[in-house]
Write a protein that holds these residues in place. Structure first.
Motif, PDB file in Angstrom:
ATOM      1  N   LEU A 117       0.837  -1.202   0.000  1.00 20.89           N
ATOM      2  CA  LEU A 117       0.000   0.000   0.000  1.00 20.89           C
ATOM      3  C   LEU A 117       0.872   1.252   0.000  1.00 20.89           C
ATOM      4  O   LEU A 117       1.902   1.317   0.671  1.00 20.89           O
ATOM      5  CB  LEU A 117      -0.924  -0.016   1.211  1.00 20.89           C
ATOM      6  N   GLN A 118       0.450   2.239  -0.724  1.00 16.81           N
ATOM      7  CA  GLN A 118       1.197   3.479  -0.847  1.00 16.81           C
ATOM      8  C   GLN A 118       0.921   4.403   0.332  1.00 16.81           C
ATOM      9  O   GLN A 118      -0.222   4.537   0.774  1.00 16.81           O
ATOM     10  CB  GLN A 118       0.823   4.186  -2.156  1.00 16.81           C
ATOM     11  N   SER A 119       1.975   5.066   0.855  1.00 15.83           N
ATOM     12  CA  SER A 119       1.830   6.052   1.927  1.00 15.83           C
ATOM     13  C   SER A 119       1.776   7.447   1.317  1.00 15.83           C
ATOM     14  O   SER A 119       2.311   7.690   0.233  1.00 15.83           O
ATOM     15  CB  SER A 119       3.004   5.966   2.904  1.00 15.83           C
ATOM     16  N   CYS A 120       1.145   8.364   2.046  1.00 15.88           N
ATOM     17  CA  CYS A 120       1.139   9.748   1.579  1.00 15.88           C
ATOM     18  C   CYS A 120       2.541  10.330   1.754  1.00 15.88           C
ATOM     19  O   CYS A 120       3.381   9.781   2.482  1.00 15.88           O
ATOM     20  CB  CYS A 120       0.098  10.571   2.326  1.00 15.88           C
ATOM     21  N   GLU A 121       2.789  11.449   1.077  1.00 17.46           N
ATOM     22  CA  GLU A 121       4.127  12.019   1.059  1.00 17.46           C
ATOM     23  C   GLU A 121       4.596  12.463   2.448  1.00 17.46           C
ATOM     24  O   GLU A 121       5.762  12.300   2.808  1.00 17.46           O
ATOM     25  CB  GLU A 121       4.195  13.204   0.091  1.00 17.46           C
ATOM     26  N   ARG A 122       3.707  13.048   3.240  1.00 16.62           N
ATOM     27  CA  ARG A 122       4.119  13.510   4.572  1.00 16.62           C
ATOM     28  C   ARG A 122       4.511  12.345   5.461  1.00 16.62           C
ATOM     29  O   ARG A 122       5.519  12.399   6.170  1.00 16.62           O
ATOM     30  CB  ARG A 122       2.994  14.325   5.215  1.00 16.62           C
ATOM     31  N   CYS A 123       3.718  11.281   5.470  1.00 14.89           N
ATOM     32  CA  CYS A 123       4.053  10.115   6.297  1.00 14.89           C
ATOM     33  C   CYS A 123       5.307   9.425   5.789  1.00 14.89           C
ATOM     34  O   CYS A 123       6.137   8.954   6.572  1.00 14.89           O
ATOM     35  CB  CYS A 123       2.880   9.149   6.315  1.00 14.89           C
ATOM     36  N   ARG A 124       5.469   9.370   4.451  1.00 18.49           N
ATOM     37  CA  ARG A 124       6.639   8.706   3.895  1.00 18.49           C
ATOM     38  C   ARG A 124       7.923   9.440   4.255  1.00 18.49           C
ATOM     39  O   ARG A 124       8.917   8.829   4.645  1.00 18.49           O
ATOM     40  CB  ARG A 124       6.497   8.614   2.374  1.00 18.49           C
ATOM     41  N   LYS A 125       7.917  10.780   4.129  1.00 25.14           N
ATOM     42  CA  LYS A 125       9.129  11.555   4.392  1.00 25.14           C
ATOM     43  C   LYS A 125       9.493  11.577   5.869  1.00 25.14           C
ATOM     44  O   LYS A 125      10.669  11.619   6.233  1.00 25.14           O
ATOM     45  CB  LYS A 125       8.960  12.979   3.869  1.00 25.14           C
ATOM     46  N   THR A 126       8.489  11.592   6.742  1.00 28.74           N
ATOM     47  CA  THR A 126       8.768  11.600   8.184  1.00 28.74           C
ATOM     48  C   THR A 126       8.913  10.202   8.754  1.00 28.74           C
ATOM     49  O   THR A 126       9.114  10.046   9.955  1.00 28.74           O
ATOM     50  CB  THR A 126       7.640  12.344   8.929  1.00 28.74           C
ATOM     51  N   LYS A 127       8.758   9.166   7.867  1.00 29.41           N
ATOM     52  CA  LYS A 127       8.918   7.767   8.271  1.00 29.41           C
ATOM     53  C   LYS A 127       7.950   7.384   9.402  1.00 29.41           C
ATOM     54  O   LYS A 127       8.323   6.737  10.389  1.00 29.41           O
ATOM     55  CB  LYS A 127      10.364   7.477   8.665  1.00 29.41           C
ATOM     56  N   ILE A 128       6.694   7.838   9.252  1.00 25.51           N
ATOM     57  CA  ILE A 128       5.616   7.491  10.188  1.00 25.51           C
ATOM     58  C   ILE A 128       4.619   6.592   9.470  1.00 25.51           C
ATOM     59  O   ILE A 128       4.299   6.820   8.298  1.00 25.51           O
ATOM     60  CB  ILE A 128       4.917   8.761  10.709  1.00 25.51           C
ATOM     61  N   LYS A 129       4.119   5.595  10.143  1.00 24.67           N
ATOM     62  CA  LYS A 129       3.194   4.657   9.510  1.00 24.67           C
ATOM     63  C   LYS A 129       1.912   5.370   9.097  1.00 24.67           C
ATOM     64  O   LYS A 129       1.295   6.087   9.872  1.00 24.67           O
ATOM     65  CB  LYS A 129       2.859   3.510  10.473  1.00 24.67           C
ATOM     66  N   CYS A 130       1.536   5.179   7.836  1.00 25.51           N
ATOM     67  CA  CYS A 130       0.346   5.819   7.270  1.00 25.51           C
ATOM     68  C   CYS A 130      -0.793   4.797   7.244  1.00 25.51           C
ATOM     69  O   CYS A 130      -0.561   3.598   7.032  1.00 25.51           O
ATOM     70  CB  CYS A 130       0.657   6.329   5.863  1.00 25.51           C
TER      71      CYS A 130
END
Length: 587
Positions: A15-28
């Motif tokens: 599943l794809q994460s949103c850009e903010r969660c991906r960049k901050t390495k937080i589970k989306c």
């Protein structure tokens, strides 16, 4: 909240994460169109089709509009959609403060500074009006017409800039008082007071005018404008006045070098000032000990901004020199950090071409206005002298060698804009050795004597540190000794220390400076006699060495007896501008 769908998948099937969660390495939670975290924090939520292949794109600062223009693909598409004619089109919301880097655009540079005749660039330059020699120095870094250079300022440096603005606003009154005090007490500041004090006053009025209370976006735009100015050369010419230079480094042209010199000099003042004097300068009645660490911290933080600047100028040299003095008191004269700053400072000296400048009335005196010649000579002589002091202390070769430098000393003038008939009139006041005959001690008087002694010290260091055998060593040492004695004999009597000065009306600060010069002179004599004693070990040479050592020791012992006077710094503030207690309502 919508749940994730099968189409919301990456190429590897996850599943794809949103850009903010991906960049901050937080589970989306992968919800679309907005994930739960972005919805809870009212943040913009973007799902990039191919996040790992997207080209990096920074925000741009529009200097004319005075705003940040974000340039992500999704925002570009949204901006285009808003620009399309439609009955339902709504006004575009104000640009948010960027969460990432920004880009600024400046004219490109033909060269990073001074380029000498031995460079390959000299042979490649076809236009005689743009030879490397013509574009060296303060304002000779030219730009190619019709072209621009883009610089990326990352978020970390933007945050540092915001911290500096907050610090300046919080301590504005104290900073102004410290700057006034340091120019009253310190005898050899590297930046002339006619330039630095007006720049200090302008700094705070400029920032207060630009930054309303608690307006973070205005602070950010101020920081970006300072970057924009700092990444461009200071366009001064031979007719530029002191007031015009002040305008080129403050106001709309405010630079990080300007702020950096103020913070570094204020930090130096905190180190030297007596506690009882400091209470008169700080309207909040704080202890200077609780402020020293924050001042050092913000000065170190600003170094990260100025180090990345693509331009070199006198302000940058002055800043590096003040940082060197700070490092000397903070880390000691043998620290690696101190030597690293000295190496960088030497590089900047060569890049600005200060080592090739002559004094007023010299062959290159038509390049700059009078005060700028004096300032450039002051910058060079201060660095040259400090280089010899550190080389003597550590027993290492000096980094600035006289064989590659014009050794003209700054003339014994005040910090004025000297030109035309006024310059000719001042030149006639000098004696054959370049000293003023009016019996006054000036900033340049102190710097001139220290520099002349440093020139001889370099020759003394060559005798001791050179690895090749010196031909006719006794005669060479004798010539150096004669040169040293000639410099000392020719300097004005008002610059010569005697023990009787402690019983006179001269301030302890002035006596301390004269004592330093006298010890410098005595120690050079001692080193010369020690070299001779090592060469022949004759009774005469050893006796001369013992007499030289006795002179040094007896002078130090006299100073030790007067150490209590050195703690009693006179603080007659009635003779200077009254310290500020609060921001002036006019600013």
């Amino acid at each position: 909240m919508a749940s994730a769908v099968a189409g919301n998948l990456r190429r590897n099937g996850t599943l794809q994460s949103c850009e903010r969660c991906r960049k901050t390495k937080i589970k989306c939670d992968h919800s679309i169109p907005r994930c739960g975290r972005c919805m809870a924090k009212s943040l913009e939520c973007i799902y990039e089709p191919a996040p790992m292949t997207r080209r990096f794109r920074a925000a741009r600062f529009d200097i004319q509009a005075g705003r940040v223009r974000t340039t992500t693909r999704a925002q570009d598409a949204a901006e285009k959609q808003l620009l399309q004619p439609s009955a339902e089109t709504q006004p575009a919301p104000p640009n948010p403060v960027p969460s990432g880097p920004i880009e600024i655009t400046t004219p490109p540079f033909q060269t990073g500074g001074f380029v000498g005749p031995g460079s390959y660039r000299t042979g490649l330059t076809a236009d005689e009006t743009q030879t490397p020699l013509a574009i060296s120095g303060y304002s000779r870094t030219a730009a190619s017409p019709g072209r621009t250079t883009t610089h990326t300022i990352d978020r970390k440096r933007l945050d540092v800039g915001l911290q500096i603005i907050d610090f300046v606003l919080e301590h504005s009154v104290l900073l102004q008082n410290l700057m006034r005090h340091i120019y009253r007490v310190i005898r050899m500041p590297i930046v002339p007071h006619k330039l630095m004090l007006p720049a200090t006053e302008s700094l705070f009025s400029t920032i207060r005018a630009r930054v309303p209370l608690n307006d973070d976006e205005a602070k950010l735009h101020t920081v970006i404008r300072i970057f924009q100015s700092s990444y461009q050369p200071i366009q001064a010419t031979r007719t530029t006045t002191v007031d015009q230079v002040c305008q080129l480094i403050t106001g709309e042209n405010l630079r990080w070098e300007t702020i950096g010199n103020i913070l570094a000099m204020a930090s130096l003042c905190l180190i030297h000032i007596q506690g009882r004097d400091f209470t008169l300068l700080d309207p909040e009645n704080r202890s200077k000990q609780e402020l020293i660490q924050p001042f050092h911290g913000i000065t170190d933080a600003l170094t990260t901004l100025t180090t990345a600047s693509p331009v070199v100028n006198e302000l940058g040299v002055a800043l590096k020199y003040n940082q060197l003095l700070l490092a000397l008191y903070r880390f000691g004269d043998s620290s690696r950090h101190l030597y690293s700053i000295l190496t960088e400072l030497t590089s900047v000296i060569y890049a600005t071409g200060l080592h090739q400048d002559s004094s007023l009335g010299g062959p290159n005196s038509g390049k700059y206005p009078g005060f700028m010649h004096q300032w450039r000579r002051r910058c060079f002589t201060a660095v040259y002298s400090m280089d010899k002091t550190i080389a003597t202390t550590l027993g290492r070769p000096p980094l600035v060698h006289r064989n590659y430098c014009v050794l003209d000393a700054p003339l014994d003038f005040d910090d004025d804009d000297l030109a035309g008939p006024e310059l000719e009139r001042e030149l006639r006041k000098l004696d054959q050795h370049g000293w003023n005959t009016d019996g006054r001690r000036r900033t340049t008087t102190f710097m001139r004597l220290r520099y002349l002694l440093a020139i001889v010290r370099e020759e003394v260091l060559e005798l001791h540190l050179g690895v090749n055998n010196i031909s006719d060593a006794p005669n060479r040492a004798q010539l150096v000794l004669q040169k040293l004695q000639s410099i000392w004999d020719s300097c004005p009597d008002i610059m010569k220390y005697t023990p009787a000065l402690w019983d006179g009306s001269m301030t302890s600060h002035d006596i301390w400076f004269l004592l330093r010069f006298y010890l410098d002179y005595l120690y050079s004599r001692f080193l010369i006699f020690r070299f001779n004693a090592r060469q022949d070990q004759s009774p005469e040479s050893i006796e001369l060495l013992l007499y030289a050592a006795k002179d040094v020791l007896s002078t130090v012992l006299v100073f030790n007896e007067q150490r209590e006077l050195m703690r009693e710094v006179r603080s007659d503030f009635s003779a200077v501008v009254k310290p500020l207690s609060s921001p002036s309502p006019t600013t």
